[in-house]
Design a protein around this motif. Sequence first.
Motif, PDB file in Angstrom:
ATOM      1  N   ASN A   1     -12.601   2.574  -1.805  1.00 58.35           N
ATOM      2  CA  ASN A   1     -12.238   3.811  -1.123  1.00 58.35           C
ATOM      3  C   ASN A   1     -11.799   3.570   0.320  1.00 58.35           C
ATOM      4  O   ASN A   1     -10.853   4.173   0.802  1.00 58.35           O
ATOM      5  N   ALA A   2     -12.528   2.725   1.033  1.00 60.82           N
ATOM      6  CA  ALA A   2     -12.267   2.540   2.465  1.00 60.82           C
ATOM      7  C   ALA A   2     -11.316   1.374   2.700  1.00 60.82           C
ATOM      8  O   ALA A   2     -11.446   0.316   2.095  1.00 60.82           O
ATOM      9  N   MET A   3     -10.355   1.595   3.606  1.00 61.68           N
ATOM     10  CA  MET A   3      -9.418   0.538   3.998  1.00 61.68           C
ATOM     11  C   MET A   3      -9.248   0.556   5.509  1.00 61.68           C
ATOM     12  O   MET A   3      -9.406   1.619   6.149  1.00 61.68           O
ATOM     13  N   TYR A   4      -8.921  -0.601   6.051  1.00 65.57           N
ATOM     14  CA  TYR A   4      -8.884  -0.787   7.500  1.00 65.57           C
ATOM     15  C   TYR A   4      -7.710  -1.691   7.890  1.00 65.57           C
ATOM     16  O   TYR A   4      -7.311  -2.572   7.120  1.00 65.57           O
TER      17      TYR A   4
ATOM     18  N   THR B   1     -10.890   7.372   2.537  1.00 60.70           N
ATOM     19  CA  THR B   1     -10.534   7.686   1.160  1.00 60.70           C
ATOM     20  C   THR B   1      -9.077   8.097   1.126  1.00 60.70           C
ATOM     21  O   THR B   1      -8.500   8.430   2.180  1.00 60.70           O
ATOM     22  N   ALA B   2      -8.468   8.049  -0.051  1.00 60.95           N
ATOM     23  CA  ALA B   2      -7.053   8.416  -0.165  1.00 60.95           C
ATOM     24  C   ALA B   2      -6.832   9.815   0.399  1.00 60.95           C
ATOM     25  O   ALA B   2      -7.603  10.740   0.153  1.00 60.95           O
ATOM     26  N   GLY B   3      -5.753   9.945   1.190  1.00 65.45           N
ATOM     27  CA  GLY B   3      -5.402  11.238   1.772  1.00 65.45           C
ATOM     28  C   GLY B   3      -5.945  11.462   3.166  1.00 65.45           C
ATOM     29  O   GLY B   3      -5.581  12.448   3.822  1.00 65.45           O
TER      30      GLY B   3
ATOM     31  N   ASP C   1      -4.691   2.568  -3.547  1.00 65.40           N
ATOM     32  CA  ASP C   1      -4.361   1.151  -3.480  1.00 65.40           C
ATOM     33  C   ASP C   1      -3.595   0.716  -2.236  1.00 65.40           C
ATOM     34  O   ASP C   1      -3.686  -0.425  -1.818  1.00 65.40           O
ATOM     35  N   ASP C   2      -2.786   1.604  -1.662  1.00 63.92           N
ATOM     36  CA  ASP C   2      -1.849   1.194  -0.623  1.00 63.92           C
ATOM     37  C   ASP C   2      -2.197   1.769   0.741  1.00 63.92           C
ATOM     38  O   ASP C   2      -2.537   2.959   0.859  1.00 63.92           O
ATOM     39  N   PHE C   3      -2.057   0.931   1.766  1.00 64.91           N
ATOM     40  CA  PHE C   3      -2.397   1.370   3.125  1.00 64.91           C
ATOM     41  C   PHE C   3      -1.436   0.683   4.099  1.00 64.91           C
ATOM     42  O   PHE C   3      -1.796  -0.278   4.775  1.00 64.91           O
ATOM     43  N   PRO C   4      -0.200   1.144   4.198  1.00 67.60           N
ATOM     44  CA  PRO C   4       0.771   0.493   5.087  1.00 67.60           C
ATOM     45  C   PRO C   4       0.543   0.827   6.554  1.00 67.60           C
ATOM     46  O   PRO C   4       0.107   1.938   6.890  1.00 67.60           O
ATOM     47  N   LEU C   5       0.869  -0.141   7.402  1.00 63.29           N
ATOM     48  CA  LEU C   5       0.772   0.017   8.857  1.00 63.29           C
ATOM     49  C   LEU C   5       2.181  -0.062   9.432  1.00 63.29           C
ATOM     50  O   LEU C   5       2.897  -1.028   9.178  1.00 63.29           O
ATOM     51  N   THR C   6       2.569   0.938  10.214  1.00 61.97           N
ATOM     52  CA  THR C   6       3.914   0.983  10.782  1.00 61.97           C
ATOM     53  C   THR C   6       3.888   0.894  12.296  1.00 61.97           C
ATOM     54  O   THR C   6       3.100   1.586  12.945  1.00 61.97           O
TER      55      THR C   6
END
Lengths: 113, 109
Positions: free
Chosen positions: A30-33, A51-53, A72-77
């Motif tokens: 659930n958690a991404m960094y 969490t997603a959203g 699944d996806d967590f892009p950094l821009t």
Amino acid sequence: IAGITQAPTSQILAAGRRMTLRCTQDMRHNAMYWYRQDLGLGLRLIHYSNTAGTTGKGEVPDGYSVSRANTDDFPLTLASAVPSQTSVYFCASSDSGATGELFFGEGSRLTVL
Amino acid sequence: GQNIDQPTEMTATEGAIVQINCTYQTSGFNGLFWYQQHAGEAPTFLSYNVLDGLEEKGRFSSFLSRSKGYSYLLLKELQMKDSASYLCAVLDSNYQLIWGAGTKLIIKP
């Protein structure tokens, strides 16, 4: 192989250009960094998502944005890269929230000229 | 401010024992982590301490004293592959991880 995949692994970028670092995990965490790691400094949190959203700002969010459209996806821009954003960027995930083990991607080395 | 202190670099001999210290001053405490990071690679989890005392896991042990704001990582029977940086991180009262700059451990034959 289960884990976190980051892309690109290395990139040289002209100042002012836009850049997206991709991060995908297949562990259904659930958690991404997103962290940046600079010589002589500890890992610094840029943005996170519990969490997603949902997303939140970390210690050094200025100049960066993230999105979390799915688990699944967590892009950094980087909207307009500057030389101070030269760093190694690590994406990480956790299935147990803040007290859980972090699983890191292999890192993206970004050089802004 | 919040602060994590650990030595920048340590040298030890293959087969020996080394203790890497970490002291912290943070707003609250919800646990302390140790991670290992080989050069050019991602950090990997070693241990998590939330209660005082020693936790042993094979050749690696981690100790915590909350009253002293102090932890150490003990590595026994050192092997060349243990050459890496060791990162100490504390979870503060807001459940944010505060990271130390890491200790680079050099193992000599």
